[in-house]
Design a protein around this motif. Structure first.
Motif, PDB file in Angstrom:
ATOM      1  N   TYR A 248       5.608  -0.995  -4.384  1.00 42.93           N
ATOM      2  CA  TYR A 248       5.023   0.281  -4.793  1.00 42.93           C
ATOM      3  C   TYR A 248       3.606   0.426  -4.248  1.00 42.93           C
ATOM      4  O   TYR A 248       3.206   1.505  -3.786  1.00 42.93           O
ATOM      5  CB  TYR A 248       5.028   0.360  -6.322  1.00 42.93           C
ATOM      6  CG  TYR A 248       4.670   1.714  -6.872  1.00 42.93           C
ATOM      7  CD1 TYR A 248       5.603   2.741  -6.905  1.00 42.93           C
ATOM      8  CD2 TYR A 248       3.396   1.961  -7.372  1.00 42.93           C
ATOM      9  CE1 TYR A 248       5.277   3.992  -7.406  1.00 42.93           C
ATOM     10  CE2 TYR A 248       3.058   3.206  -7.877  1.00 42.93           C
ATOM     11  CZ  TYR A 248       4.007   4.210  -7.892  1.00 42.93           C
ATOM     12  OH  TYR A 248       3.679   5.448  -8.388  1.00 42.93           O
ATOM     13  N   LEU A 249       2.836  -0.672  -4.293  1.00 40.86           N
ATOM     14  CA  LEU A 249       1.467  -0.620  -3.797  1.00 40.86           C
ATOM     15  C   LEU A 249       1.391  -0.706  -2.279  1.00 40.86           C
ATOM     16  O   LEU A 249       0.398  -0.274  -1.680  1.00 40.86           O
ATOM     17  CB  LEU A 249       0.642  -1.763  -4.403  1.00 40.86           C
ATOM     18  CG  LEU A 249       0.397  -1.688  -5.916  1.00 40.86           C
ATOM     19  CD1 LEU A 249      -0.356  -2.912  -6.380  1.00 40.86           C
ATOM     20  CD2 LEU A 249      -0.370  -0.424  -6.273  1.00 40.86           C
ATOM     21  N   GLY A 250       2.418  -1.268  -1.653  1.00 40.58           N
ATOM     22  CA  GLY A 250       2.377  -1.414  -0.200  1.00 40.58           C
ATOM     23  C   GLY A 250       2.327  -0.083   0.516  1.00 40.58           C
ATOM     24  O   GLY A 250       1.577   0.086   1.494  1.00 40.58           O
TER      25      GLY A 250
ATOM     26  N   VAL B 226      -2.507   1.968 -11.488  1.00 47.00           N
ATOM     27  CA  VAL B 226      -2.147   2.217 -12.891  1.00 47.00           C
ATOM     28  C   VAL B 226      -0.636   2.247 -13.064  1.00 47.00           C
ATOM     29  O   VAL B 226      -0.073   1.667 -14.001  1.00 47.00           O
ATOM     30  CB  VAL B 226      -2.781   3.535 -13.376  1.00 47.00           C
ATOM     31  CG1 VAL B 226      -2.347   3.843 -14.810  1.00 47.00           C
ATOM     32  CG2 VAL B 226      -4.307   3.458 -13.293  1.00 47.00           C
ATOM     33  N   GLU B 227       0.061   2.933 -12.111  1.00 48.93           N
ATOM     34  CA  GLU B 227       1.517   3.001 -12.187  1.00 48.93           C
ATOM     35  C   GLU B 227       2.156   1.634 -11.960  1.00 48.93           C
ATOM     36  O   GLU B 227       3.203   1.321 -12.532  1.00 48.93           O
ATOM     37  CB  GLU B 227       2.050   4.001 -11.159  1.00 48.93           C
ATOM     38  CG  GLU B 227       1.671   5.439 -11.440  1.00 48.93           C
ATOM     39  CD  GLU B 227       2.288   5.941 -12.733  1.00 48.93           C
ATOM     40  OE1 GLU B 227       3.410   5.488 -13.071  1.00 48.93           O
ATOM     41  OE2 GLU B 227       1.666   6.781 -13.404  1.00 48.93           O
TER      42      GLU B 227
ATOM     43  N   LEU C 156      -7.711   7.018  -1.587  1.00 48.77           N
ATOM     44  CA  LEU C 156      -8.340   6.103  -2.549  1.00 48.77           C
ATOM     45  C   LEU C 156      -7.973   6.492  -3.984  1.00 48.77           C
ATOM     46  O   LEU C 156      -7.709   5.622  -4.824  1.00 48.77           O
ATOM     47  CB  LEU C 156      -9.861   6.118  -2.369  1.00 48.77           C
ATOM     48  CG  LEU C 156     -10.396   5.420  -1.112  1.00 48.77           C
ATOM     49  CD1 LEU C 156     -11.914   5.537  -1.051  1.00 48.77           C
ATOM     50  CD2 LEU C 156      -9.989   3.955  -1.071  1.00 48.77           C
ATOM     51  N   ALA C 157      -7.984   7.810  -4.240  1.00 48.15           N
ATOM     52  CA  ALA C 157      -7.572   8.258  -5.575  1.00 48.15           C
ATOM     53  C   ALA C 157      -6.106   7.911  -5.835  1.00 48.15           C
ATOM     54  O   ALA C 157      -5.728   7.499  -6.948  1.00 48.15           O
ATOM     55  CB  ALA C 157      -7.795   9.764  -5.709  1.00 48.15           C
ATOM     56  N   GLY C 158      -5.259   8.064  -4.782  1.00 52.83           N
ATOM     57  CA  GLY C 158      -3.851   7.677  -4.926  1.00 52.83           C
ATOM     58  C   GLY C 158      -3.687   6.196  -5.161  1.00 52.83           C
ATOM     59  O   GLY C 158      -2.790   5.756  -5.898  1.00 52.83           O
TER      60      GLY C 158
ATOM     61  N   ARG D  55      11.323  -5.668 -21.359  1.00 52.27           N
ATOM     62  CA  ARG D  55      10.468  -4.547 -21.727  1.00 52.27           C
ATOM     63  C   ARG D  55       9.389  -4.348 -20.670  1.00 52.27           C
ATOM     64  O   ARG D  55       9.046  -5.267 -19.913  1.00 52.27           O
ATOM     65  CB  ARG D  55       9.818  -4.788 -23.091  1.00 52.27           C
ATOM     66  CG  ARG D  55      10.821  -4.770 -24.240  1.00 52.27           C
ATOM     67  CD  ARG D  55      11.348  -3.367 -24.457  1.00 52.27           C
ATOM     68  NE  ARG D  55      12.245  -3.305 -25.594  1.00 52.27           N
ATOM     69  CZ  ARG D  55      13.563  -3.396 -25.521  1.00 52.27           C
ATOM     70  NH1 ARG D  55      14.140  -3.606 -24.354  1.00 52.27           N
ATOM     71  NH2 ARG D  55      14.323  -3.301 -26.599  1.00 52.27           N
ATOM     72  N   GLY D  56       8.832  -3.110 -20.643  1.00 49.86           N
ATOM     73  CA  GLY D  56       7.777  -2.776 -19.703  1.00 49.86           C
ATOM     74  C   GLY D  56       6.667  -2.017 -20.391  1.00 49.86           C
ATOM     75  O   GLY D  56       6.762  -1.628 -21.563  1.00 49.86           O
ATOM     76  N   ALA D  57       5.567  -1.770 -19.608  1.00 47.30           N
ATOM     77  CA  ALA D  57       4.416  -1.066 -20.186  1.00 47.30           C
ATOM     78  C   ALA D  57       4.722   0.388 -20.466  1.00 47.30           C
ATOM     79  O   ALA D  57       4.086   1.013 -21.301  1.00 47.30           O
ATOM     80  CB  ALA D  57       3.207  -1.172 -19.245  1.00 47.30           C
ATOM     81  N   ASN D  58       5.711   0.951 -19.736  1.00 47.20           N
ATOM     82  CA  ASN D  58       6.055   2.358 -19.945  1.00 47.20           C
ATOM     83  C   ASN D  58       7.190   2.526 -20.932  1.00 47.20           C
ATOM     84  O   ASN D  58       7.912   3.506 -20.899  1.00 47.20           O
ATOM     85  CB  ASN D  58       6.430   3.018 -18.611  1.00 47.20           C
ATOM     86  CG  ASN D  58       7.609   2.325 -17.953  1.00 47.20           C
ATOM     87  OD1 ASN D  58       7.958   1.222 -18.320  1.00 47.20           O
ATOM     88  ND2 ASN D  58       8.191   2.985 -16.971  1.00 47.20           N
TER      89      ASN D  58
END
Length: 468
Positions: A266-268, A412-413, A404-406, A136-139
């Motif tokens: 994803y964050l990289g 969050v994603e 920065l907003a991204g 399971r995941g958060a989404n």
């Protein structure tokens, strides 16, 4: 009176029996017909002599009386048809062998008996441990929670569950259990208490053992709920639970590793974008700082205003001096000392005015600004450079703010990309052996043997009936 006796018919000399040396069936038939004709002729002569009261010596070679239908019944004429008929010889009966029963016994009965003996006295008991888990995941949406996720397509968690199911059947899970937990599965299934059919080789490589492993593990996936059911078979209760616990642990490590790699990947990309915009903004700010230090001006607008005010002041002074000089020329000569002083003032003001205008952009190559070593040629160039750097700085600031907003959004994603390995049916120690099902397996073996024998029997009959 002497009683007359019937004339004695002399018995014909015994003819030599025909001994045909037939080379084929036709010659043998002809010889047989001739021989029977001669015997029939002699029989008729004997019957005529007997009727006359004479004693006739029976031909010792004549065996027609013993043949069926050889004697002529009273009132019936002799038929020559019997002469041409072949004698009926009794056929020798052969003892038939029932090969169908023999083949049935060898192909069905004997293997079934051996199978039953194996399952009754040799086959080792197998214990089953069952466990159920889900990824399971958060989404996780509410539709998936209600079991309606399949209506909207396959969810990412379903793909992760498929990955785990394939991982459990793969060779990698064997290597991971050995590396992470120190459990060599080959030793579990190579104990001496296991029967010869299911016993594995402890020295077998994982490439060969993986086929055996897939028979001992069953993984089923429910596409509606996304849940996975794991069934592990072993030959002792302790081994079955131990192997199940090891599988669940390495599977959970796999899910955590995949989740971390997905989050880092994803964050990289976002972090690289932020780093690039940050470097761009720092470079623009560095150029702006160097320009301000070189021109000794913080704001190019104020510098232009100051230069414009200086030029206006000089032009005002020059106009005033020129007015005084024209008024003085009406009263004194050009060579007067006062006139010479005004001329020098006018010349100085005009030179200063030209210099100030050159600094605003007249094309002079002289260095301007507060610093004589300034790289700028005039105030116009300085203003242009300030304006260019200002625009670049504004774009860099906006790009940096957007990145920065991204990054915040990506964080969050990334949290939504987190996967959790949830075991909702924990494995427990089995109490009884569920396998093998001895009677059922024996019956299944009988049906298999019987089907194979039946196919072979019909195939043999078909080939035999169509043989030429």
């Amino acid at each position: 009176m002497t009683k007359e006796s019937a004339p004695v018919v002399p018995e014909p000399e015994a003819e030599t029996r025909v001994q045909p040396q037939a080379s084929n069936l036709l010659d043998m038939a002809k010889a047989r017909i001739m021989h029977r004709a001669e015997r029939q002729k002699r029989r008729l002569i004997r019957e005529a002599s007997a009727a006359a009261g004479a004693k006739v010596k029976r031909d010792e070679f004549d065996d027609d009386d013993e043949l069926p239908g050889s004697k002529t019944e009273p009132g019936k004429k002799f038929s020559t048809k019997s002469i041409f008929e072949m004698p009926n010889f009794a056929k020798k009966k052969r003892k038939k062998v029932n090969w169908a029963a023999i083949s049935f016994a060898l192909a069905v009965i004997v293997p079934t008996i051996l199978t039953g003996l194996y399952f009754a006295f040799i086959a080792s008991p197998q214990f089953e441990v069952q466990s159920q888990f889900a990824v399971r995941g958060a989404n996780q949406s509410s539709l998936n929670a209600l079991g309606l996720g399949s209506l909207m397509g396959t969810s990412p968690q379903a793909g992760d569950s498929y990955i785990v199911a394939d991982y459990i059947h793969s060779q990698q899970v064997l290597q991971d259990m050995k590396d992470q937990l120190g459990l060599d599965i080959r030793e579990v299934y190579a104990r001496d208490s296991i029967d010869f059919v299911y016993k594995s080789d402890v020295a077998a490589p994982f490439d060969e053992f993986v086929n055996y492993w897939q028979d001992m593990v069953n993984v089923s996936f429910n596409s509606t709920t996304g849940n996975v059911t794991l069934q592990v078979y072993a030959f002792t209760p302790e081994d079955a639970k131990r192997v199940t616990d090891a599988i669940l642990l390495v599977a959970e490590n796999l899910v955590n590793r995949l989740s971390e790699e997905s989050r880092n990947q994803y964050l990289g990309v976002v972090n690289k974008q932020v780093e690039r915009t940050e470097n761009r903004l720092a470079s623009v700010r560095e150029q702006m700082s160097q320009l301000r230090q070189t021109e000794q001006a913080i704001d190019p607008t104020s510098l232009a205003t100051m230069e414009s005010s200086i030029i206006g002041s000089i032009e005002e002074q020059l106009a005033s001096v020129r007015t005084r000089y024209r008024a003085l020329m009406n009263t004194v000569s050009r060579d007067a000392p006062s006139a010479k002083v005004l001329e020098r003032q006018i010349f100085a003001l005009e030179a200063q005015l030209s210099e100030q205008k050159a600094r605003l952009g007249s094309g002079s190559t002289k260095k301007t600004g507060r610093n004589p070593d300034a790289a700028s040629d005039n105030v116009s160039d300085v203003i242009d450079r300030f304006a260019k750097l200002t625009v670049e700085q504004e774009f860099a600031v906006k790009a940096y703010s957007t990145s920065l907003a991204g990054l915040e959004t990506a964080l969050v994603e990334a949290q939504k990309q987190e996967r959790f390995f949830a075991t909702y049916v924990s494995p427990r120690l089995p109490e009884i052996a569920m396998y093998p099902q001895r009677v059922l397996n024996t019956m299944l073996g009988f049906m298999a043997f019987f089907a194979a024998w039946l196919i072979g029997f019909f195939a043999y009959k078909s080939i035999k009936d169509h043989a030429i």
